[in-house]
Write an enzyme that holds these catalytic residues in place. Structure first.
Site, mmCIF file in Angstrom:
data_model
loop_
_atom_site.group_PDB
_atom_site.id
_atom_site.type_symbol
_atom_site.label_atom_id
_atom_site.label_comp_id
_atom_site.label_asym_id
_atom_site.label_seq_id
_atom_site.Cartn_x
_atom_site.Cartn_y
_atom_site.Cartn_z
ATOM 1 N N ASP A 230 37.600 43.827 53.160
ATOM 2 C CA ASP A 230 36.698 42.867 52.514
ATOM 3 C C ASP A 230 35.272 43.362 52.725
ATOM 4 O O ASP A 230 35.055 44.549 52.888
ATOM 5 C CB ASP A 230 36.927 41.457 53.083
ATOM 6 C CG ASP A 230 36.670 40.355 52.062
ATOM 7 O OD1 ASP A 230 35.516 40.269 51.587
ATOM 8 O OD2 ASP A 230 37.583 39.588 51.735
ATOM 9 N N HIS A 253 34.355 45.968 50.582
ATOM 10 C CA HIS A 253 33.743 45.353 49.402
ATOM 11 C C HIS A 253 32.220 45.460 49.419
ATOM 12 O O HIS A 253 31.543 44.767 48.675
ATOM 13 C CB HIS A 253 34.168 43.886 49.285
ATOM 14 C CG HIS A 253 35.620 43.710 48.983
ATOM 15 N ND1 HIS A 253 36.200 42.465 48.803
ATOM 16 C CD2 HIS A 253 36.627 44.614 48.826
ATOM 17 C CE1 HIS A 253 37.494 42.624 48.551
ATOM 18 N NE2 HIS A 253 37.765 43.914 48.571
#
Length: 403
Positions: A230, A253
């Site tokens: 993430d 991310h």
């Protein structure tokens, strides 16, 4: 004879004056008086470095002693693997100079059901002046990731390390491995410095943000390497005066401000500097994201500087229609984004659109500044996309600015 007596009196007087001076110095400077730190070794308190026996009680005992001491204190974790079911290190303490020095590895239970619904595995709460030096936190989260990815009903997972409502905290040289959920969360804190931190998890591990900062001020993250499934770093509502510098991010991310605007009444984010960051194979580079619904939140005075993009899907992005799952609100975002600077950003995009500003139709982005940006796609010119964004561009601009 009289001379000898006179000299002896002088020497005695000098000794008395010196002793009195030292006494006064120590009385007026408690930090000097308490300079000698008392140490608590978790093995001496019953911990076993075999990775099998639960050593939670020994860790809690060491903390109780260190926190209750009026002198500076050190908790020492020697080499080895220490199974810790959970540990909450709560304050306030009687001193503000506690060091947790870790040469070994703390290991979470392999059965994710043990801590899966607890929210957090290791917690520092309501403490001042705590330093965590070295060591590894192994969350053993692979089992829970597999459960989530299979679509089954699973616990949400536990954060490896939560630092909550604390101030003057140092975390240096710590590694966080395979957390069930977020790796490190800093929430409601003041003056936190993280340096030389390493975060490692699979690029497919769900919701495993590297470092999340929320409702905190004066947080610095330096010289760290983060690879996860993430955001490498995520910055939540109520955070201000943050500095993030010299970071290697990937997989993951990217570095994200947000998501913002999930609640109608929500604090904003301001005064954030992100500089000297390398993104490699990430979903995003530098990102601001907000939900498309009414909110009084904001993001302002943000600087993204000296970034290198290596095959990044969205190198520069403002996404004010953020919605990772179904049931999107599909309204105009109420989050106000302003005074955001992108300076000296170079590298390669994995998609044709290297710069994307998808701003709110109700509150367009203002004060966007682009300076010396060069991003290519497969050795060709990339493109930029703007919706409801206003600002200026200067210096080298590739792709051509859409502002």
């Amino acid at each position: 004879m009289a001379g000898l007596i006179f000299n002896a009196c002088l020497n005695y007087h000098a000794v008395v004056v010196l002793a009195f001076s030292i006494f006064m110095l120590l009385s007026e400077s408690p930090s000097l008086a308490n300079a000698a730190s008392i140490q608590y070794n978790v093995v001496s308190l019953g911990a076993k470095p075999d990775g099998k026996m639960d050593s939670s009680k020994a860790f809690q005992s060491a903390w109780a002693s260190a926190c209750g001491s009026t002198r500076a204190a050190t908790i020492y974790v020697p080499q080895g693997r220490f199974l810790v079911r959970s540990a909450s290190f709560n304050g306030p303490c009687k001193n503000s100079a506690i060091t947790v020095r870790i040469d070994g590895t703390l290991v979470a239970p392999s059965d994710y059901k043990v801590n899966g619904n607890a929210g957090n595995w290791i917690v520092l709460r309501h403490v001042t002046g705590v330093s965590v030096i070295g060591g590894t936190l192994d969350g053993q989260g692979t089992g829970l990731w597999a459960c989530k990815l299979s679509g089954k009903s699973c616990p949400s997972g536990a954060t490896n390390l939560l630092i909550s409502n604390s101030r003057n905290i140092l975390v240096s040289g710590l590694s966080s491995l395979n957390s069930q959920m977020f790796h490190i969360v800093i929430n409601g804190c003041q003056n936190v410095k993280m340096q030389g931190v390493k975060v490692s998890a699979s690029g497919t591990s769900p919701n495993t943000d590297g470092i999340h900062v929320g409702a905190s001020t004066g947080v610095t993250i330096l010289n760290s390497k983060i690879g996860t499934g993430d955001d490498c770093v995520s910055i939540g509502p109520g955070s201000n005066n943050l500095r993030i510098e010299n970071i290697a991010c990937g997989p993951g991310h990217g570095i994200s401000i947000g998501s913002l605007g999930k609640d109608q009444q929500e604090d904003g984010v301001q005064n954030v500097t992100v500089k000297t960051v390398t993104f490699t194979g990430t979903q995003n580079g530098v990102r601001i994201k907000s939900w498309a619904r009414q909110s009084n939140s904001f993001a302002k005075n943000i600087l993204f500087q000296h970034a290198i993009m290596n095959n990044v899907q969205n190198p520069i992005i403002i996404d004010q229609n953020y919605c990772p799952d179904s049931g999107c609100p599909n309204q105009a975002s109420g989050v106000r984004v302003s005074d955001v600077t992108y300076q000296d950003i170079h590298g390669t995009s994995a998609t044709t659109v290297a710069v994307k500003f998808d701003c709110s139709s109700k509150y367009p982005c203002t004060g966007i500044r682009m300076q010396d940006v060069k991003l290519t796609y497969r050795n060709q010119v990339a493109t930029a996309s703007c919706a409801h964004a206003a600002g200026t561009a200067s210096g080298l601009e590739q792709p051509s600015s859409c502002l």
